[in-house]
Design a protein around this motif. Structure first.
Motif, PDB file in Angstrom:
ATOM      1  N   ALA A 218      -1.531  -1.688  -6.719  1.00 13.51           N
ATOM      2  CA  ALA A 218      -0.639  -2.828  -6.491  1.00 13.51           C
ATOM      3  C   ALA A 218       0.772  -2.347  -6.785  1.00 13.51           C
ATOM      4  CB  ALA A 218      -1.013  -4.003  -7.400  1.00 13.51           C
ATOM      5  N   ALA A 219       1.578  -2.181  -5.745  1.00 15.66           N
ATOM      6  CA  ALA A 219       2.898  -1.584  -5.918  1.00 15.66           C
ATOM      7  C   ALA A 219       3.719  -1.786  -4.655  1.00 15.66           C
ATOM      8  CB  ALA A 219       2.772  -0.088  -6.240  1.00 15.66           C
ATOM      9  N   ALA A 220       4.963  -1.348  -4.724  1.00 18.25           N
ATOM     10  CA  ALA A 220       5.859  -1.339  -3.579  1.00 18.25           C
ATOM     11  C   ALA A 220       6.332   0.090  -3.348  1.00 18.25           C
ATOM     12  CB  ALA A 220       7.051  -2.273  -3.830  1.00 18.25           C
ATOM     13  N   GLU A 221       6.838   0.372  -2.162  1.00 23.44           N
ATOM     14  CA  GLU A 221       7.436   1.685  -1.910  1.00 23.44           C
ATOM     15  C   GLU A 221       8.740   1.803  -2.701  1.00 23.44           C
ATOM     16  OE1 GLU A 221       6.014   4.063  -0.656  1.00 23.44           O
ATOM     17  OE2 GLU A 221       4.641   3.426   0.910  1.00 23.44           O
ATOM     18  N   ASP A 238      -7.352   2.986   0.453  1.00 27.43           N
ATOM     19  CA  ASP A 238      -6.206   3.076   1.357  1.00 27.43           C
ATOM     20  C   ASP A 238      -5.390   1.792   1.358  1.00 27.43           C
ATOM     21  OD1 ASP A 238      -6.855   5.662   2.075  1.00 27.43           O
ATOM     22  OD2 ASP A 238      -8.014   5.054   3.833  1.00 27.43           O
ATOM     23  N   ASP A 239      -6.078   0.664   1.369  1.00 31.20           N
ATOM     24  CA  ASP A 239      -5.409  -0.638   1.366  1.00 31.20           C
ATOM     25  C   ASP A 239      -4.724  -0.851   0.020  1.00 31.20           C
ATOM     26  OD1 ASP A 239      -4.576  -3.106   2.191  1.00 31.20           O
ATOM     27  OD2 ASP A 239      -6.583  -3.961   2.425  1.00 31.20           O
ATOM     28  N   VAL A 240      -3.593  -1.544   0.032  1.00 27.47           N
ATOM     29  CA  VAL A 240      -2.858  -1.791  -1.209  1.00 27.47           C
ATOM     30  C   VAL A 240      -2.544  -3.277  -1.348  1.00 27.47           C
ATOM     31  CG1 VAL A 240      -1.794   0.493  -1.189  1.00 27.47           C
ATOM     32  CG2 VAL A 240      -0.575  -1.439  -0.166  1.00 27.47           C
ATOM     33  N   ILE A 241      -2.233  -3.675  -2.573  1.00 29.37           N
ATOM     34  CA  ILE A 241      -1.672  -4.999  -2.828  1.00 29.37           C
ATOM     35  C   ILE A 241      -0.155  -4.796  -2.835  1.00 29.37           C
ATOM     36  CG2 ILE A 241      -1.575  -6.960  -4.401  1.00 29.37           C
ATOM     37  CD1 ILE A 241      -4.289  -5.972  -5.536  1.00 29.37           C
ATOM     38  N   ALA A 242       0.480  -5.118  -1.725  1.00 29.61           N
ATOM     39  CA  ALA A 242       1.885  -4.770  -1.533  1.00 29.61           C
ATOM     40  C   ALA A 242       2.809  -5.719  -2.292  1.00 29.61           C
ATOM     41  CB  ALA A 242       2.224  -4.777  -0.048  1.00 29.61           C
ATOM     42  N   GLY A 243       3.973  -5.189  -2.660  1.00 38.09           N
ATOM     43  CA  GLY A 243       4.972  -5.998  -3.342  1.00 38.09           C
ATOM     44  C   GLY A 243       5.065  -5.660  -4.815  1.00 38.09           C
ATOM     45  N   LYS A 248       3.085 -11.091 -10.084  1.00 39.38           N
ATOM     46  CA  LYS A 248       1.725 -11.617  -9.955  1.00 39.38           C
ATOM     47  C   LYS A 248       1.018 -11.588 -11.314  1.00 39.38           C
ATOM     48  CE  LYS A 248       1.081 -10.092  -5.138  1.00 39.38           C
ATOM     49  NZ  LYS A 248       2.391  -9.428  -4.944  1.00 39.38           N
ATOM     50  N   THR A 249       0.282 -12.640 -11.601  1.00 42.00           N
ATOM     51  CA  THR A 249      -0.545 -12.661 -12.805  1.00 42.00           C
ATOM     52  C   THR A 249      -1.777 -11.786 -12.595  1.00 42.00           C
ATOM     53  OG1 THR A 249      -1.904 -14.531 -12.086  1.00 42.00           O
ATOM     54  CG2 THR A 249       0.181 -15.048 -13.240  1.00 42.00           C
ATOM     55  N   GLU A 250      -2.514 -11.529 -13.660  1.00 37.70           N
ATOM     56  CA  GLU A 250      -3.733 -10.731 -13.536  1.00 37.70           C
ATOM     57  C   GLU A 250      -4.776 -11.434 -12.681  1.00 37.70           C
ATOM     58  OE1 GLU A 250      -4.524  -9.891 -17.653  1.00 37.70           O
ATOM     59  OE2 GLU A 250      -2.626  -8.822 -17.776  1.00 37.70           O
ATOM     60  N   ASP A 251      -4.847 -12.761 -12.770  1.00 40.56           N
ATOM     61  CA  ASP A 251      -5.778 -13.501 -11.919  1.00 40.56           C
ATOM     62  C   ASP A 251      -5.383 -13.386 -10.447  1.00 40.56           C
ATOM     63  OD1 ASP A 251      -7.518 -14.408 -13.885  1.00 40.56           O
ATOM     64  OD2 ASP A 251      -6.332 -16.208 -14.302  1.00 40.56           O
ATOM     65  N   GLU A 252      -4.096 -13.433 -10.164  1.00 37.62           N
ATOM     66  CA  GLU A 252      -3.629 -13.308  -8.779  1.00 37.62           C
ATOM     67  C   GLU A 252      -3.898 -11.906  -8.239  1.00 37.62           C
ATOM     68  OE1 GLU A 252       0.059 -16.545  -8.742  1.00 37.62           O
ATOM     69  OE2 GLU A 252       0.412 -14.492  -9.466  1.00 37.62           O
ATOM     70  N   LEU A 253      -3.688 -10.895  -9.078  1.00 36.96           N
ATOM     71  CA  LEU A 253      -3.995  -9.526  -8.658  1.00 36.96           C
ATOM     72  C   LEU A 253      -5.494  -9.344  -8.427  1.00 36.96           C
ATOM     73  CD1 LEU A 253      -1.628  -7.576 -11.080  1.00 36.96           C
ATOM     74  CD2 LEU A 253      -1.435  -7.657  -8.591  1.00 36.96           C
ATOM     75  N   ALA A 254      -6.312  -9.942  -9.288  1.00 35.72           N
ATOM     76  CA  ALA A 254      -7.767  -9.846  -9.118  1.00 35.72           C
ATOM     77  C   ALA A 254      -8.208 -10.494  -7.820  1.00 35.72           C
ATOM     78  CB  ALA A 254      -8.473 -10.491 -10.303  1.00 35.72           C
ATOM     79  N   SER A 255      -7.642 -11.656  -7.507  1.00 32.00           N
ATOM     80  CA  SER A 255      -7.984 -12.337  -6.255  1.00 32.00           C
ATOM     81  C   SER A 255      -7.609 -11.480  -5.056  1.00 32.00           C
ATOM     82  CB  SER A 255      -7.267 -13.689  -6.201  1.00 32.00           C
ATOM     83  OG  SER A 255      -7.548 -14.345  -4.987  1.00 32.00           O
ATOM     84  N   ALA A 256      -6.426 -10.884  -5.101  1.00 31.23           N
ATOM     85  CA  ALA A 256      -5.998 -10.022  -3.997  1.00 31.23           C
ATOM     86  C   ALA A 256      -6.881  -8.783  -3.899  1.00 31.23           C
ATOM     87  CB  ALA A 256      -4.540  -9.617  -4.200  1.00 31.23           C
ATOM     88  N   ALA A 257      -7.289  -8.241  -5.044  1.00 30.35           N
ATOM     89  CA  ALA A 257      -8.138  -7.046  -5.042  1.00 30.35           C
ATOM     90  C   ALA A 257      -9.516  -7.336  -4.449  1.00 30.35           C
ATOM     91  CB  ALA A 257      -8.280  -6.505  -6.461  1.00 30.35           C
TER      92      ALA A 257
END
Length: 373
Positions: A218-221, A238-243, A248-257
């Motif tokens: 989970a990162a940005a360029e 290969d896929d990323v959580i962009a931005g 993002k909270t940990e729950d939001e990152l988990a949902s995206a993951a």
């Protein structure tokens, strides 16, 4: 806290290859709280009693039965072991070994007795695991988060992890010297970010070296590209959580993951189905169970996919692979698909546990073969 013993491919191959009279395979749901562990312990005790009766009915030597019972009782009496559980427990006993795996998947309860171990549920835990690691990477912060199917996301403390770009400067030097004060502007900032990422990768290395979990970034360029260039972790997705992950909270990152994992596994299944469709048309893949059993017996299976929920009672001839079907499961009846899996693993085939709708041909299994048999 959850404790897992995820079996490796070598573990599964070793267990699948084991063959002795009186092999007991037990699967049961567990949990991470004391009441859940107590219920699981009672259920294992009940399974063990049933297994002993089945071994007696099969005429297994009394000394081996006593050894199996002693192995099981040893697990039951290990109170430290029951304090640290996951969602399911797999237990394998044969009087000479006692092996357990604490699994993140929620498996249904089962007790199987035969001259080989029942491995199909174990493969479900490793085909498409729903656990993963998230590396939330920003210039001013870094977090490592573990996600699992049924638990809240958990922040992992990593020894030696830098807090931000500034704290990492000088920890790793690209050219044997600190970049601070010597390289200016955007070039200097990129060098400092590279030092930061290298320090992160070094701190993560002991954990990732023994991990079998996908790593989702989970990162940005430009941090995405810098991290990919600095790590050799083979399970980096290969896929990323962009931005910016700081937003993002940990729950939001988990949902995206979880969305990333869904897309990853959907793509793998689609690729498998397309490959099998092409190979079935070309005659290099099989959908008939009798043909698959013969191919597995002769070491011809290259890739096997099977319906995780479908049971086919019966046995296979040791020499020819001819199937003898049975009307129902019984002690000593190890199951047709499970034995096909066992023989396929013995010839180093790739094996995938799928849902019924994802198995090419709509049968209990399908196999791509190395050569015709």
């Amino acid at each position: 806290m959850e404790y897992k013993d995820i079996p490796t491919k070598a573990d599964i191959e070793r267990i699948a290859a084991h063959r002795e009279p009186g092999c007991v395979s037990i699967y049961l749901p567990t949990g991470t709280t004391p009441p859940e562990a107590d219920r699981a312990r009672i259920e294992l005790k009940n399974h063990l009693a049933l297994a002993v009766k089945s071994l007696e009915a099969l005429g297994v030597d009394r000394r081996r039965i006593a050894a199996v019972q002693a192995e099981g009782e040893g697990i039951l009496e290990d109170r430290d072991f029951w304090r640290y559980q996951s969602r399911s427990l797999a237990v394998f006993l044969d009087g000479e070994l006692a092996e357990t795996f604490r699994l993140a998947n929620r498996l249904t309860s089962a007790c199987e007795v035969a001259d080989r171990f029942y491995i199909k549920p174990l493969l479900r835990a490793v085909t498409f695991p729903q656990s993963a690691l998230i590396l939330a990477l920003a210039q001013n912060s870094v977090r490592l988060i573990r996600i699992d199917p049924e638990l809240p996301p958990a922040l992992i403390e990593v020894e030696g992890m830098p807090k931000d770009v500034a704290s990492a400067v000088g920890l790793t030097s690209v050219s044997g010297r600190s970049a601070e004060g010597r390289i200016q502007g955007s070039e200097g900032q990129k060098v400092r970010m590279l030092e930061y990422v290298q320090a992160i990768e070094r701190a993560l290395h002991p954990l990732l070296a023994t991990s079998t979990e996908p790593l989702i970034l989970a990162a940005a360029e430009p941090l995405i590209g810098i991290f990919r260039g600095a790590t050799d972790y083979p399970r980096l997705v290969d896929d990323v959580i962009a931005g910016n992950p700081e937003e993002k909270t940990e729950d939001e990152l988990a949902s995206a993951a979880r969305g990333v994992l869904d897309r990853l596994y959907a793509a793998k299944i689609a690729a498998l189905k397309e490959d099998f469709s092409t190979r079935i048309a070309a005659g290099t893949a099989l959908a008939d169970l009798s043909d698959i059993a013969r191919a597995a017996t002769y070491g011809a299976v290259e890739t096997l996919v099977f319906d995780i929920d479908r049971r086919v009672p019966g046995t296979l001839d040791d020499e020819t692979g001819t199937i003898t079907y049975a009307d129902e499961d019984s002690a000593g009846n190890y199951g047709v698909v499970d034995e096909i899996i066992r023989r396929s693993l013995g010839s180093k085939a790739k094996v995938y546990a799928l849902r019924a709708e994802d198995v090419p041909g709509g049968g209990a299994a399908a196999a791509a073969v190395r050569f015709p048999v």
